[in-house]
Structures are given as structure tokens and as C-alpha cells.
Write an enzyme that holds these catalytic residues in place. Structure first.
Site, PDB file in Angstrom:
ATOM      1  N   ASN A  69       0.857  -1.191   0.000  1.00 54.15           N
ATOM      2  CA  ASN A  69       0.000   0.000   0.000  1.00 54.15           C
ATOM      3  C   ASN A  69       0.894   1.243   0.000  1.00 54.15           C
ATOM      4  OD1 ASN A  69      -1.362   2.276   1.130  1.00 54.15           O
ATOM      5  ND2 ASN A  69      -3.043   0.954   1.740  1.00 54.15           N
ATOM      6  N   ARG A  85      -9.274   8.245  -0.718  1.00 52.62           N
ATOM      7  CA  ARG A  85     -10.216   8.667   0.326  1.00 52.62           C
ATOM      8  C   ARG A  85     -11.069   9.817  -0.185  1.00 52.62           C
ATOM      9  NH1 ARG A  85      -8.583   6.724   5.743  1.00 52.62           N
ATOM     10  NH2 ARG A  85     -10.327   7.978   6.422  1.00 52.62           N
ATOM     11  N   ARG A 133      -6.850  12.975   1.185  1.00 48.17           N
ATOM     12  CA  ARG A 133      -5.763  13.445   2.044  1.00 48.17           C
ATOM     13  C   ARG A 133      -4.390  12.937   1.586  1.00 48.17           C
ATOM     14  NH1 ARG A 133      -6.959  10.016   7.532  1.00 48.17           N
ATOM     15  NH2 ARG A 133      -8.942  11.126   7.362  1.00 48.17           N
ATOM     16  N   GLU A 175      -8.522   0.558  -2.822  1.00 48.23           N
ATOM     17  CA  GLU A 175      -9.330   0.594  -1.595  1.00 48.23           C
ATOM     18  C   GLU A 175     -10.219   1.808  -1.657  1.00 48.23           C
ATOM     19  OE1 GLU A 175      -7.256   0.974   2.062  1.00 48.23           O
ATOM     20  OE2 GLU A 175      -6.190  -0.893   1.753  1.00 48.23           O
ATOM     21  N   GLU A 224     -10.853  -9.279   3.336  1.00 47.28           N
ATOM     22  CA  GLU A 224      -9.556  -8.922   3.905  1.00 47.28           C
ATOM     23  C   GLU A 224      -9.762  -8.827   5.411  1.00 47.28           C
ATOM     24  OE1 GLU A 224      -7.417  -5.538   2.272  1.00 47.28           O
ATOM     25  OE2 GLU A 224      -6.343  -5.277   4.170  1.00 47.28           O
ATOM     26  N   HIS A 278      -3.379  -4.566   7.790  1.00 47.35           N
ATOM     27  CA  HIS A 278      -3.411  -3.478   8.769  1.00 47.35           C
ATOM     28  C   HIS A 278      -2.448  -3.746   9.914  1.00 47.35           C
ATOM     29  CE1 HIS A 278      -4.795   0.154  10.678  1.00 47.35           C
ATOM     30  NE2 HIS A 278      -5.470   0.398   9.570  1.00 47.35           N
TER      31      HIS A 278
HETATM   32  N1  PXP Z   1      -5.742  -2.873   4.498  1.00 46.26           N
HETATM   33  C1  PXP Z   1      -6.631  -1.871   4.629  1.00 46.26           C
HETATM   34  C2  PXP Z   1      -8.052  -2.143   4.292  1.00 46.26           C
HETATM   35  C3  PXP Z   1      -6.234  -0.596   5.045  1.00 46.26           C
HETATM   36  O1  PXP Z   1      -7.134   0.385   5.147  1.00 46.26           O
HETATM   37  C4  PXP Z   1      -4.874  -0.366   5.320  1.00 46.26           C
HETATM   38  C5  PXP Z   1      -4.426   0.991   5.743  1.00 46.26           C
HETATM   39  O2  PXP Z   1      -4.552   1.883   4.705  1.00 46.26           O
HETATM   40  C6  PXP Z   1      -3.984  -1.437   5.155  1.00 46.26           C
HETATM   41  C7  PXP Z   1      -4.442  -2.678   4.776  1.00 46.26           C
HETATM   42  C8  PXP Z   1      -2.526  -1.257   5.405  1.00 46.26           C
HETATM   43  O3  PXP Z   1      -2.306  -1.023   6.758  1.00 46.26           O
HETATM   44  P1  PXP Z   1      -0.898  -0.514   7.245  1.00 46.26           P
HETATM   45  O4  PXP Z   1      -0.663   0.799   6.590  1.00 46.26           O
HETATM   46  O5  PXP Z   1      -1.033  -0.446   8.713  1.00 46.26           O
HETATM   47  O6  PXP Z   1       0.111  -1.550   6.790  1.00 46.26           O
END
Ligand code: PXP
Length: 239
Positions: free
Chosen positions: A6, A44, A48, A69, A150, A187
Site C-alpha cells: 500500500n 479517500r 488526504r 481501496e 480482507e 493493517h
Molecule cells: N488494508 C486496509 C483495508 C487498510 O485500510 C490499510 C491501511 O490503509 C492497510 C491494509 C494497510 O495497513 P498498514 O498501513 O497499517 O500496513
């Protein structure tokens, strides 16, 4: 296990100065060169970090699958229908949050989620729902027609030594796969906590962002991706 990176926070750095660098598309391509299996970005509502032009650049310039996403809103569904990323992951979104906090509440407006999944699938987009590892929510995700879930790894990442959180992910993954869902997770994953996730056989894909961008300050973004891949491989060999 597929590793999706990401790159939102590359854009966060750029937006801090409303500048043109660093470019998240260029960063994404370095991640691909370093072994990422796919790239994730969250457009988003408040823009941002990632901007609309970034999404177009990612869609056009990536060599690996692009996972968009987004919140389940008319605006975002329209953007996805036009740009047709490989995959859309629907996430909850609140303006005041620092990052995505809980999983999607699939009980609140299931009709809207089902309709969004139907629209996205009808233009060939693979669909995933970011959810908490709770049996009822996993089950409803399948009812709504998603291809994948997920699982939210934030609670596990915050309590890596409490076996209940890992067990919930393990159970959620097993349940999801048993009812025909592909299972992803994301996450708060870091090189320190990824190992245990590698022992969950049903997990197919990890989405990792913040730690990669933060480590890139020290070792570069390609180095950060390689460190993560090494941690994943080491856990697989050990298990
Ligand atoms: N998965 C989702 C759905 C998320 O919203 C995020 C954060 O943007 C992530 C994964 C990645 O999380 P992290 O940035 O903590 O690795």
C-alpha cells in the site's frame, strides 16, 4: 502468499508540502521491481493522500495487479467503474479517523454493499471486503457476493502476544475459505508480526503499507519490500 504494498503514505509525504514529489506511481514501480505481487492505494473521500491522478497513473503504469481501496459511495463506485482496477477492496471511512479503524459494518446497509459488489463485478472487477474476523461478518460477506475478504489484522498487531487475536484470524480464514471466499489480511503488519500470519494456510494475500514507507526512510522502498519478503519467507521455512 501474495504481498501487496500500500503506497498511500508516499502520497502523504507529497501532500504534506502539496508538492509533486515523491511520486507514488514511481514508488509503486520500485516495489514491483523489489518483488511486490500487487499494489494497493486508498482513494479517500477527502483526498488526504492519494489523488485521482495517482489512481489513473497506477492503473496505467503498474505491471502487477492494482487493488483500489475505497468507501462504498456512489462517487467511488463511479470512479472504479470508469478506471476498472483489477480489484476493489471496500473499506469503512470516517473523515476524522487517522487510518481505517474497524472493519466494514456489513450489517448496516447490506443492500448498498451488495449492489456495489454487483456493479463492480459486472465490469470485471474482483471484489474484497475489509472486515473484522467475526464469524457472523465473514458469513454475511459471502452472502453479499464478495469474491474475497480482507481480515483486519489491527487487533492482532496491537496485541501480538495475546493468542486470542491470532486465533480469531485463524478461525476467520478457515471459515471464509470454507464458504468459498478468498482470504486476504492487512493493517498494522510489520516484519515483527508477519511470521505468525504465515502459519495460516488459507491466507492468500497481505496488504502492507505504513511500515514499508516508514522503513523506506532508512533502507529505501525496495529495501523495505525485500525485508518484508525475507521475513515472510523465513516464517514459511520455519513453519
Ligand atoms: N488494508 C486496509 C483495508 C487498510 O485500510 C490499510 C491501511 O490503509 C492497510 C491494509 C494497510 O495497513 P498498514 O498501513 O497499517 O500496513
Amino acid at each position: 502468499m501474495r504481498l501487496y504494498i500500500n503506497i498511500d503514505h508516499v502520497a502523504t509525504i507529497r501532500q504534506a508540502r502539496r508538492a509533486t514529489e515523491p511520486d507514488p506511481v514511481a514508488a509503486a514501480r520500485l516495489c514491483e521491481d523489489a518483488g511486490a505481487d500487487g499494489i494497493t492505494a486508498h482513494l479517500r473521500e477527502d483526498r488526504r493522500h492519494i489523488q485521482d491522478a495517482d489512481i489513473i497513473g497506477l492503473r496505467d503504469q503498474l505491471r502487477t495487479p492494482f487493488n483500489l481501496e475505497m468507501a462504498c459511495t456512489e462517487e467511488m463506485i463511479g470512479i472504479a467503474e470508469r478506471l476498472k482496477p483489477f480489484q476493489v477492496t471496500l473499506v469503512p471511512e470516517r473523515r476524522e479517523e487517522i487510518t481505517t479503524e474497524g472493519g466494514l459494518d456489513v450489517t448496516r446497509d447490506p443492500g448498498a454493499i451488495e449492489a456495489a459488489i454487483g456493479r463492480l463485478k459486472s465490469v470485471g472487477i474482483r471484489t474484497s471486503l475489509f472486515i473484522d474476523a467475526v464469524p457472523m461478518i465473514v458469513e454475511r460477506s459471502a452472502w453479499l457476493g464478495a469474491d474475497a475478504i480482507e481480515l483486519h489484522t489491527g487487533p492482532y498487531a496491537n496485541h501480538p502476544h495475546d493468542p486470542r487475536y491470532l486465533a480469531a484470524l485463524r478461525d476467520g480464514a478457515r471459515q471464509g475459505a470454507s464458504i468459498g471466499l478468498a482470504v486476504h489480511a492487512g493493517h498494522g503488519i510489520t516484519v515483527r508480526n508477519v511470521g505468525a500470519l504465515m502459519t495460516i494456510p488459507e491466507l492468500e494475500e497481505l496488504n502492507i503499507g505504513h511500515t514499508i514507507v516508514s522503513q523506506s526512510v532508512f533502507v529505501g522502498i525496495a529495501g523495505a519490500v525485500r525485508e518484508m519478503r525475507r521475513a515472510m519467507d523465513a516464517a514459511r521455512v520455519a513453519s
